[in-house]
Design an enzyme around this catalytic site. Sequence first.
Site, short mmCIF file in Angstrom:
data_model
loop_
_atom_site.label_atom_id
_atom_site.label_comp_id
_atom_site.label_asym_id
_atom_site.label_seq_id
_atom_site.Cartn_x
_atom_site.Cartn_y
_atom_site.Cartn_z
N LEU A 31 0.79 -1.23 0.00
CA LEU A 31 0.00 0.00 0.00
C LEU A 31 0.83 1.29 0.00
CD1 LEU A 31 -2.70 -1.03 2.64
CD2 LEU A 31 -2.84 -1.22 0.15
N ASN A 35 7.73 3.42 -0.52
CA ASN A 35 8.34 2.52 0.46
C ASN A 35 8.68 1.25 -0.32
OD1 ASN A 35 8.51 0.30 2.23
ND2 ASN A 35 7.04 1.13 3.68
N SER A 38 7.63 -2.31 0.94
CA SER A 38 6.18 -2.55 0.85
C SER A 38 5.79 -2.86 -0.59
CB SER A 38 5.43 -1.31 1.36
OG SER A 38 4.14 -1.21 0.82
N ASN A 120 5.44 6.38 13.96
CA ASN A 120 4.57 7.29 13.22
C ASN A 120 3.27 7.61 13.96
OD1 ASN A 120 5.59 5.12 10.77
ND2 ASN A 120 6.21 7.26 10.68
N GLU A 184 4.08 12.91 9.90
CA GLU A 184 4.36 11.48 10.07
C GLU A 184 4.92 11.17 11.45
OE1 GLU A 184 4.12 8.93 7.32
OE2 GLU A 184 2.80 10.40 6.42
N ARG A 222 6.46 13.03 2.46
CA ARG A 222 5.25 12.88 3.27
C ARG A 222 5.07 13.99 4.31
NH1 ARG A 222 4.44 6.61 5.09
NH2 ARG A 222 5.22 5.54 3.25
N HIS A 258 10.79 8.10 5.33
CA HIS A 258 10.85 8.83 6.60
C HIS A 258 12.33 9.09 6.91
CE1 HIS A 258 6.88 6.68 7.75
NE2 HIS A 258 6.60 7.94 7.48
N ASP A 260 13.82 8.58 9.59
CA ASP A 260 14.43 7.55 10.44
C ASP A 260 14.94 6.35 9.64
OD1 ASP A 260 12.11 6.08 9.93
OD2 ASP A 260 11.41 6.03 12.02
N CYS A 378 11.13 1.83 13.61
CA CYS A 378 9.75 2.14 13.22
C CYS A 378 8.76 1.58 14.22
CB CYS A 378 9.39 1.50 11.88
SG CYS A 378 10.37 2.02 10.49
O1 SUG Z 1 4.16 3.99 6.43
N1 SUG Z 1 4.51 0.58 5.76
C1 SUG Z 1 4.78 1.72 6.62
C2 SUG Z 1 6.15 1.58 7.21
C3 SUG Z 1 6.38 2.62 8.26
C4 SUG Z 1 7.77 2.63 8.74
N2 SUG Z 1 7.93 3.63 9.73
C5 SUG Z 1 9.01 4.39 9.91
N3 SUG Z 1 9.97 4.49 9.02
N4 SUG Z 1 9.07 5.08 10.99
C6 SUG Z 1 4.66 3.02 5.85
O2 SUG Z 1 5.06 3.06 4.68
C7 SUG Z 1 3.07 -0.81 4.40
C8 SUG Z 1 1.72 -1.39 4.53
C9 SUG Z 1 1.29 -2.21 3.38
O3 SUG Z 1 1.81 -2.09 2.29
O4 SUG Z 1 0.33 -2.98 3.62
C10 SUG Z 1 3.26 0.36 5.31
O5 SUG Z 1 2.32 1.05 5.61
#
Ligand code: SUG
Length: 454
Positions: A31, A35, A38, A120, A184, A222, A258, A260, A378
Amino acid sequence: MTDRLNQADTRNWQEINFDGLVGPVHNYAGLSYGNVASASNKGLVANPLEGVLQGLEKAQHLRGLGMIQGVLPPHDRPHLRTLRMHGFTGSDAEILASAWKENPALVRNVTSAATMWTANAATVTPSADSGDGRTHFTPANLAAMYHRSIEAPTTGRILKAIFPQGDRFAHHDALEGGTHMGDEGAANHNRFCADYGEKGVALYVYGRGAFEPATDLSFPGRQTREASAAVARQHGTAANRTLFVRQNPAAINMGAFHNDVVAVANKNVFFYHELAFENPARLRSDIQAAMGDAPMHFIEVPDDQVPLGDAVKSYLFNSQLISSPNDTAMRLILPVEAEEMPSVKAYVDSLLMSGGPILHADYLDVRQSMRNGGGPACLRLRVALSHSDRLEMGANCILDDLLLARLQTWAKKHYRDRLSPDDLGDPALMVECFTALDALSQILNLGSVYDFQR
Ligand code: SUG
């Protein structure tokens, strides 16, 4: 009153990590645009049970190092309140069935387990730094990604249950204004200090200005500068101790969605990649100037030792950098993926031999989360608290042996060990999730924080 509270105990402070429990709907639906993990793991079969147990093992590892460790609960998914807002009506099962039939992508978005990444969840300003001597919380609006933009109201209720609004703790609403005010949370916020109870310096890192076209970004920036500034104003941090810097567009375009993912701070140590910021020399001098007499340690990792792509892929900087009461030097808590990346492993080995402030490193398995782009850092929200603040906390979210055992038993009872994005329309999964969270809210003594309980 607040001055008295502020000065009561600058010692006896500890940073508590609140780890997000991996939820029963943990899955790989791909989603998060921008990223890389993901997107590239989209469609894999996830193992929610393994995910929650990996997270608990990480939390337990930190406890073993003498840290105080908290947990934050997953949210109710599918989020029926959002589906109702889309105009779906009827019983819970009818709402899910018609939404799944009409728009499975929508259901996948409202059935993400992304609340596990509690870095987050909110921005937190400890009482030592805030304008009124209270600890301030602003839940992140997470406006950039639809599946995360539905998190803030429940996050706010959970934080209020743990940190009761009043003399000690102050809660703000998430910022309004959509992606212009994209926020975020702590993932783009660093705090430097000589010790947790001393006055610190806040560094907010943003991806773009709200009202400027970011033509140099190929992935979403973001966090906006305006959002960071609004949170800082709400929390009342001193202007000469509040810094704002833009993340290097090259890092965002490489997948550092992000800050981090390319930098981590703890006390007076800042560990970051050479390409994390456009002008690191200037940033170093601004941070040192804001810190005054308290000397900073900057550890800048050169691109020719760890190429930015390796850093993003291995999540070297998404490690937790901690000062545990059992160690004199600082310790990195890294994902095992960092150990498996030769450039990163060689760098960390040399860092530990360098005689600098970081002398220990532990590599932990959080692969279920990592495949969605969520490393050790995270998975946790840091809250630095004095001893007397800690006495005012509500709920039952601080891990001890009993709570750990109860959570493991709870997860084994309620979680599946296989879940694919195609399963998310299953009404049985919804019932399992709500049953699990109802039980969890009693274990954690949270009250009725979920929409399905209200
Ligand atoms: O917001 N992944 C999160 C990962 C967050 C990582 N947080 C930090 N770096 N602090 C994001 O991208 C993937 C969910 C999905 O694809 O189902 C997701 O939301």
